[in-house]
Motif scaffolding. Sequence first.
Motif, PDB file in Angstrom:
ATOM      1  N   GLU A 279      -8.197   4.864   6.433  1.00 45.40           N
ATOM      2  CA  GLU A 279      -8.937   5.077   6.931  1.00 45.40           C
ATOM      3  C   GLU A 279      -9.662   3.801   7.639  1.00 45.40           C
TER       4      GLU A 279
ATOM      5  N   ARG B  53      -2.534   5.455   3.836  1.00 41.97           N
ATOM      6  CA  ARG B  53      -3.101   6.920   3.274  1.00 41.97           C
ATOM      7  C   ARG B  53      -2.132   7.611   3.206  1.00 41.97           C
TER       8      ARG B  53
ATOM      9  N   VAL C  74      -1.268  11.380   2.371  1.00 37.36           N
ATOM     10  CA  VAL C  74      -1.949  12.583   2.566  1.00 37.36           C
ATOM     11  C   VAL C  74      -0.791  13.352   2.633  1.00 37.36           C
TER      12      VAL C  74
ATOM     13  N   SER D  82      -3.846  21.375   1.108  1.00 34.86           N
ATOM     14  CA  SER D  82      -4.145  21.258  -0.458  1.00 34.86           C
ATOM     15  C   SER D  82      -3.136  22.160  -0.815  1.00 34.86           C
TER      16      SER D  82
ATOM     17  N   LEU E 110      -0.137  19.440  -1.865  1.00 36.43           N
ATOM     18  CA  LEU E 110      -1.735  18.451  -2.820  1.00 36.43           C
ATOM     19  C   LEU E 110      -0.696  19.258  -4.428  1.00 36.43           C
TER      20      LEU E 110
ATOM     21  N   GLN F   4      -5.027  10.200   0.039  1.00 36.20           N
ATOM     22  CA  GLN F   4      -5.400  11.486  -2.175  1.00 36.20           C
ATOM     23  C   GLN F   4      -5.352  10.980  -2.641  1.00 36.20           C
ATOM     24  N   LEU F   5      -6.176  11.845  -3.459  1.00 36.53           N
ATOM     25  CA  LEU F   5      -6.349  11.665  -4.686  1.00 36.53           C
ATOM     26  C   LEU F   5      -5.792   9.876  -5.438  1.00 36.53           C
TER      27      LEU F   5
END
Length: 257
Positions: A125, A162, A164, A168, A171, A202-203
Amino acid sequence: MATPKALILRAPGTNCDRETAFAFEAAGGAAERVHLNRLLDQPQLAEGFQILCLPGGFSYGDDIAAGRIVGSLIRHHLDEVLREFVDAGKLVLGICNGFQILLKSGILLPDAADGHAPATLAWNESQRFIDRWVHLKTNGDKCVFLKEIEKMYLPVAHAEGRFVARCSDTLKSLDQSGQLSLRYTDAAGGEAAYPDCPNGAQLGVAGACDATGRVFGLMPHPERYLEPTHHPRWTRGEAGEVGDGLKIFQNAVQYFA
């Protein structure tokens, strides 16, 4: 039983292969560094090993994207060989650039029905290279490499780390199946924000495994913390008797003992 053998697959730009070979040997295994071109020419070489490891570095200069070129070569020339390797009950480990390769080759997480990868490793990021030490915790007990490990302190060094997922639902599915097996935390073991989560994953995902738990990729470098003196504050007494990363390699070797 004979000493388990690890094939350390290197390519132009790989720079952690010697340290990774040393880590497997320190864990009681045997290791051989094999150039990708040699395996492409003689894919049957893989049959003589129980563990395949894709170490860290910048394979092919990370041109196009990190791990993309080696991942594509595996897809087109070694896919069947590596799937037979996994189906035979053997282990595959990808560290940093190796994790990127495992995802881009489809060996760790098979492509969805529409041909798209379920997850990737995107740019941090911050949009810059991050080099620091991070706190980690394991999530579930599926992953063979993380057996009897609850937490670790390891270094990271990457620009594209990162995690990804494509959506959703994917994931959530990976999380519920226990495949998102390693997470970044803060120093107290809680949910990590930047800089404790160095890339915005993510998470807070730092590592993931396949459905069998025998194929595992992680962004941190366990081969860089094998001995107490590798710890950045070992002179202050903060290191343990052995480095946190050693247990990952011991688990791989002992799996075949």
